[in-house]
Design an enzyme around this catalytic site. Structure first.
Site, short mmCIF file in Angstrom:
data_model
loop_
_atom_site.label_atom_id
_atom_site.label_comp_id
_atom_site.label_asym_id
_atom_site.label_seq_id
_atom_site.Cartn_x
_atom_site.Cartn_y
_atom_site.Cartn_z
N THR A 103 -36.35 12.99 -2.88
CA THR A 103 -37.23 11.93 -2.41
C THR A 103 -37.37 12.00 -0.89
OG1 THR A 103 -36.31 10.54 -4.14
CG2 THR A 103 -37.57 9.43 -2.44
N ARG B 277 -40.99 7.86 -16.70
CA ARG B 277 -39.79 7.36 -16.01
C ARG B 277 -40.11 7.00 -14.57
NH1 ARG B 277 -36.86 9.01 -11.18
NH2 ARG B 277 -34.69 8.34 -11.40
N VAL B 278 -39.62 5.86 -14.14
CA VAL B 278 -39.77 5.42 -12.75
C VAL B 278 -38.39 5.06 -12.21
CG1 VAL B 278 -40.77 3.70 -11.19
CG2 VAL B 278 -42.11 4.54 -13.14
N GLY B 279 -38.04 5.61 -11.07
CA GLY B 279 -36.75 5.33 -10.46
C GLY B 279 -36.85 4.23 -9.42
N ASP B 280 -36.01 4.32 -8.40
CA ASP B 280 -35.96 3.26 -7.39
C ASP B 280 -37.09 3.33 -6.38
OD1 ASP B 280 -34.54 4.49 -4.53
OD2 ASP B 280 -34.51 5.72 -6.32
N GLY C 136 -31.73 9.36 -3.73
CA GLY C 136 -30.60 9.74 -4.57
C GLY C 136 -30.86 9.45 -6.03
N GLY D 250 -31.81 7.44 -8.69
CA GLY D 250 -32.58 6.20 -8.66
C GLY D 250 -32.05 5.10 -9.54
#
Length: 293
Positions: free
Chosen positions: A163, A191-194, A214, A216
């Protein structure tokens, strides 16, 4: 004025370290030049993140990791510390520079747009779409093919990710945080992380701003960016707040891994990580210029 960028907290291979540092330095140059020319913090972070999205060494924009389906899906966000306005986008497949679309969202009627709806909004905002294949580089295609040939076993959740993020302090004292990502290798489509989640991947107020990188899912569970800004609000220095935030990440989530960059209205910088490396570059409020991993 001050400016800081990161290029991802993970196990950057030895043979990619120089390219990651050079990429961060190029992004810092773009953001700093924008600020020196009188640009806003929003202008500066967009300029810097676009440079990183266009650099195939990073997992953002062109060169992003592939999903389990062999496609690229992108997320990005910005937050203005003075107004608390933000713009976030996720699940993009046909946008070359998600950070620019996130900025359009910030000034538009919504705060977060995803998938086809976000891409339709991009067209309405005058942006052009690209083919998903144009975002795929040979390095990532080969990694995906090797993964498929090996049985397509789900990778560990804290596997490599890259990221990118930036924080700018302009001459008016405004802080803006921004980030962009292609996510984790071989992630499930959708999928969606932070990264685009306000308070998790990034947060900015008049007291300070933080941008995370990092694993997520672990970052989201502790709302890491907001926690770090709260530590600034409690009077901690940015470096101590960054270190404390990463300590909490590892303490509260088994295997929690990541990094964070921090900037205050005084131009003070903080950065910490518990992964093998995190690429970064900054200019603090005293004009000190640093970069490394």
């Amino acid at each position: 004025m001050a400016f800081i960028v990161h290029g991802g907290a993970w196990a950057i291979p030895d043979d990619q370290v120089a390219a990651h540092v050079a990429g961060c330095e190029a992004a810092r140059a773009a953001g700093w030049q924008s600020l020196q020319a009188g640009g806003s913090a929003l202008d500066a972070v967009e300029a810097a993140v676009r440079v990183m999205e266009d650099n195939p060494i990073f997992d953002a924009g062109t060169g992003s990791v592939l999903t389990s389906a062999g496609t690229v899906e992108l997320d990005a966000a910005l937050m203005d510390g003075k107004t608390l306005r933000y713009g976030a986008v996720a699940g993009l497949r046909r946008i070359r520079n998600p950070i620019t679309l996130a900025r359009h969202v910030l000034t538009g009627p919504a705060t977060m747009l995803v998938g086809p709806g976000a891409e339709e909004f991009a067209l309405a905002a005058g942006m052009s779409l690209c083919a998903n294949e144009e975002l795929i580089v040979e390095r990532e295609r080969q990694l995906w093919l090797e993964w498929k040939a090996g049985g397509a076993v789900p990778p560990p959740p804290s596997s490599g990710h890259d990221t990118v993020g930036a924080i700018a302090l302009d001459r008016n004292g405004d802080l803006v945080a921004a980030n962009s990502t292609g996510g984790t290798p071989f992630k499930l489509p959708g999928r969606v992380g932070d990264t685009p989640l306000i308070g998790c991947g990034l947060y900015a107020t008049s007291v300070g701003a933080a941008v995370c990188t990092g694993w997520g899912e672990s970052i989201t569970r502790v709302a890491l960016a907001r926690r770090v800004v709260e530590l600034l609000e409690d009077g901690m220095s940015p470096q101590v707040a960054a270190e404390r935030g990463i300590h909490l990440l590892a303490e509260l989530v088994p295997g929690g891994r990541g990094g964070v960059i921090v900037l205050t209205p005084a131009g003070q910088v903080g950065l910490a990580w518990n992964t093998p490396r995190m690429a970064y570059a900054y200019v603090d409020g005293s004009g000190n210029m640093r970069s490394g991993v």
